[in-house]
Design a protein around this motif. Sequence first.
Motif, PDB file in Angstrom:
ATOM      1  N   GLY A  15     122.821  50.867  54.298  1.00  0.00           N
ATOM      2  CA  GLY A  15     122.518  51.289  52.944  1.00  0.00           C
ATOM      3  C   GLY A  15     121.369  50.506  52.320  1.00  0.00           C
ATOM      4  N   SER A  16     121.108  50.817  51.059  1.00  0.00           N
ATOM      5  CA  SER A  16     120.001  50.197  50.332  1.00  0.00           C
ATOM      6  C   SER A  16     120.464  49.704  48.967  1.00  0.00           C
ATOM      7  CB  SER A  16     118.864  51.202  50.127  1.00  0.00           C
ATOM      8  OG  SER A  16     118.327  51.630  51.358  1.00  0.00           O
ATOM      9  N   LEU A  17     119.790  48.707  48.486  1.00  0.00           N
ATOM     10  CA  LEU A  17     119.967  48.203  47.126  1.00  0.00           C
ATOM     11  C   LEU A  17     118.606  47.762  46.608  1.00  0.00           C
ATOM     12  CD1 LEU A  17     123.142  45.886  47.243  1.00  0.00           C
ATOM     13  CD2 LEU A  17     122.937  48.047  46.005  1.00  0.00           C
ATOM     14  N   ARG A  18     118.450  47.838  45.298  1.00  0.00           N
ATOM     15  CA  ARG A  18     117.241  47.272  44.690  1.00  0.00           C
ATOM     16  C   ARG A  18     117.665  46.232  43.663  1.00  0.00           C
ATOM     17  NH1 ARG A  18     112.424  49.972  41.057  1.00  0.00           N
ATOM     18  NH2 ARG A  18     114.106  49.988  39.483  1.00  0.00           N
ATOM     19  N   LEU A  19     117.233  45.013  43.879  1.00  0.00           N
ATOM     20  CA  LEU A  19     117.498  43.934  42.948  1.00  0.00           C
ATOM     21  C   LEU A  19     116.351  43.847  41.946  1.00  0.00           C
ATOM     22  CD1 LEU A  19     118.743  41.115  45.348  1.00  0.00           C
ATOM     23  CD2 LEU A  19     120.033  42.990  44.312  1.00  0.00           C
ATOM     24  N   SER A  20     116.700  43.509  40.718  1.00  0.00           N
ATOM     25  CA  SER A  20     115.713  43.313  39.664  1.00  0.00           C
ATOM     26  C   SER A  20     115.840  41.901  39.115  1.00  0.00           C
ATOM     27  CB  SER A  20     115.926  44.312  38.525  1.00  0.00           C
ATOM     28  OG  SER A  20     115.797  45.635  38.984  1.00  0.00           O
ATOM     29  N   CYS A  21     114.733  41.372  38.673  1.00  0.00           N
ATOM     30  CA  CYS A  21     114.711  40.049  38.049  1.00  0.00           C
ATOM     31  C   CYS A  21     113.833  40.152  36.806  1.00  0.00           C
ATOM     32  CB  CYS A  21     114.162  39.015  39.022  1.00  0.00           C
ATOM     33  SG  CYS A  21     113.941  37.367  38.331  1.00  0.00           S
ATOM     34  N   ALA A  22     114.483  40.201  35.663  1.00  0.00           N
ATOM     35  CA  ALA A  22     113.765  40.307  34.400  1.00  0.00           C
ATOM     36  C   ALA A  22     113.326  38.919  33.960  1.00  0.00           C
ATOM     37  CB  ALA A  22     114.643  40.953  33.349  1.00  0.00           C
ATOM     38  N   ALA A  23     112.044  38.767  33.744  1.00  0.00           N
ATOM     39  CA  ALA A  23     111.478  37.467  33.376  1.00  0.00           C
ATOM     40  C   ALA A  23     111.110  37.441  31.906  1.00  0.00           C
ATOM     41  CB  ALA A  23     110.253  37.170  34.223  1.00  0.00           C
ATOM     42  N   SER A  24     111.305  36.291  31.281  1.00  0.00           N
ATOM     43  CA  SER A  24     110.862  36.097  29.908  1.00  0.00           C
ATOM     44  C   SER A  24     110.328  34.683  29.774  1.00  0.00           C
ATOM     45  CB  SER A  24     112.007  36.338  28.918  1.00  0.00           C
ATOM     46  OG  SER A  24     113.085  35.477  29.189  1.00  0.00           O
ATOM     47  N   GLY A  25     109.404  34.513  28.846  1.00  0.00           N
ATOM     48  CA  GLY A  25     108.837  33.196  28.623  1.00  0.00           C
ATOM     49  C   GLY A  25     107.606  32.892  29.453  1.00  0.00           C
ATOM     50  N   PHE A  26     107.272  33.775  30.362  1.00  0.00           N
ATOM     51  CA  PHE A  26     106.054  33.634  31.158  1.00  0.00           C
ATOM     52  C   PHE A  26     105.708  35.006  31.715  1.00  0.00           C
ATOM     53  CE2 PHE A  26     107.229  34.013  35.658  1.00  0.00           C
ATOM     54  CZ  PHE A  26     108.612  34.082  35.548  1.00  0.00           C
ATOM     55  N   THR A  27     104.534  35.105  32.308  1.00  0.00           N
ATOM     56  CA  THR A  27     104.058  36.372  32.868  1.00  0.00           C
ATOM     57  C   THR A  27     104.172  36.351  34.388  1.00  0.00           C
ATOM     58  OG1 THR A  27     102.495  36.585  31.036  1.00  0.00           O
ATOM     59  CG2 THR A  27     102.103  37.969  32.959  1.00  0.00           C
ATOM     60  N   VAL A  28     104.976  37.245  34.953  1.00  0.00           N
ATOM     61  CA  VAL A  28     105.241  37.197  36.395  1.00  0.00           C
ATOM     62  C   VAL A  28     103.996  37.429  37.222  1.00  0.00           C
ATOM     63  CG1 VAL A  28     107.678  37.827  36.252  1.00  0.00           C
ATOM     64  CG2 VAL A  28     105.943  39.629  36.443  1.00  0.00           C
ATOM     65  N   SER A  29     103.003  38.114  36.657  1.00  0.00           N
ATOM     66  CA  SER A  29     101.797  38.405  37.427  1.00  0.00           C
ATOM     67  C   SER A  29     100.886  37.195  37.562  1.00  0.00           C
ATOM     68  CB  SER A  29     101.031  39.561  36.774  1.00  0.00           C
ATOM     69  OG  SER A  29     100.623  39.208  35.466  1.00  0.00           O
ATOM     70  N   ARG A  30     101.211  36.105  36.899  1.00  0.00           N
ATOM     71  CA  ARG A  30     100.347  34.918  36.927  1.00  0.00           C
ATOM     72  C   ARG A  30     100.818  33.826  37.881  1.00  0.00           C
ATOM     73  NH1 ARG A  30      99.454  31.846  32.013  1.00  0.00           N
ATOM     74  NH2 ARG A  30      97.752  30.979  33.264  1.00  0.00           N
ATOM     75  N   PHE A  31     102.072  33.889  38.301  1.00  0.00           N
ATOM     76  CA  PHE A  31     102.646  32.779  39.055  1.00  0.00           C
ATOM     77  C   PHE A  31     103.315  33.248  40.346  1.00  0.00           C
ATOM     78  CE2 PHE A  31     101.993  29.533  35.931  1.00  0.00           C
ATOM     79  CZ  PHE A  31     101.996  30.212  34.721  1.00  0.00           C
ATOM     80  N   PRO A  32     103.412  32.348  41.333  1.00  0.00           N
ATOM     81  CA  PRO A  32     104.157  32.703  42.544  1.00  0.00           C
ATOM     82  C   PRO A  32     105.619  32.980  42.203  1.00  0.00           C
ATOM     83  CG  PRO A  32     102.836  30.718  42.880  1.00  0.00           C
ATOM     84  CD  PRO A  32     102.819  31.006  41.414  1.00  0.00           C
ATOM     85  N   VAL A  33     106.122  34.088  42.725  1.00  0.00           N
ATOM     86  CA  VAL A  33     107.520  34.455  42.496  1.00  0.00           C
ATOM     87  C   VAL A  33     108.164  34.788  43.832  1.00  0.00           C
ATOM     88  CG1 VAL A  33     107.319  35.224  40.103  1.00  0.00           C
ATOM     89  CG2 VAL A  33     106.750  36.808  41.939  1.00  0.00           C
TER      90      VAL A  33
END
Length: 125
Positions: A15-33
């Motif tokens: 099967g499949s699953l999609r995990l989400s990680c909601a970020a606040s306080g910084f911009t996810v596109s700027r840092f290694p995640v």
Amino acid sequence: VQLVESGGGSVQPGGSLRLSCAASGFTVSRFPVSWHRQVPGKERELVAEIVNSADHTNYADSVKGRFIISRDDAKNILYLQMNSLKGEDTGVYFCSADLRVTLHGIHNGAGKVYWGQGTQVTVSS
């Protein structure tokens, strides 16, 4: 800074699953995640990461070809699409952000590594 995972659950092998990680306080596109997972009795292991401004990704050998890490920059959310799940994928999945250095390699002396609280993924028939 806050990271909040969601999307975990129980699924049958294949099967499949999609995990989400909601970020606040910084911009996810700027840092290694990254996404990591941990099972009882074992160390937390890296599953997937976005490491530079070209959005280069790395995956653990065990998930290559099955998992995909991605971002929605407009929503500031990190995802982990998990396909063809196996029993050995069972564990607690954590998202992480390294604010010590940007994706362009600029060091932030006041930054540190942040973790979410984790979400359980169970793969079982």
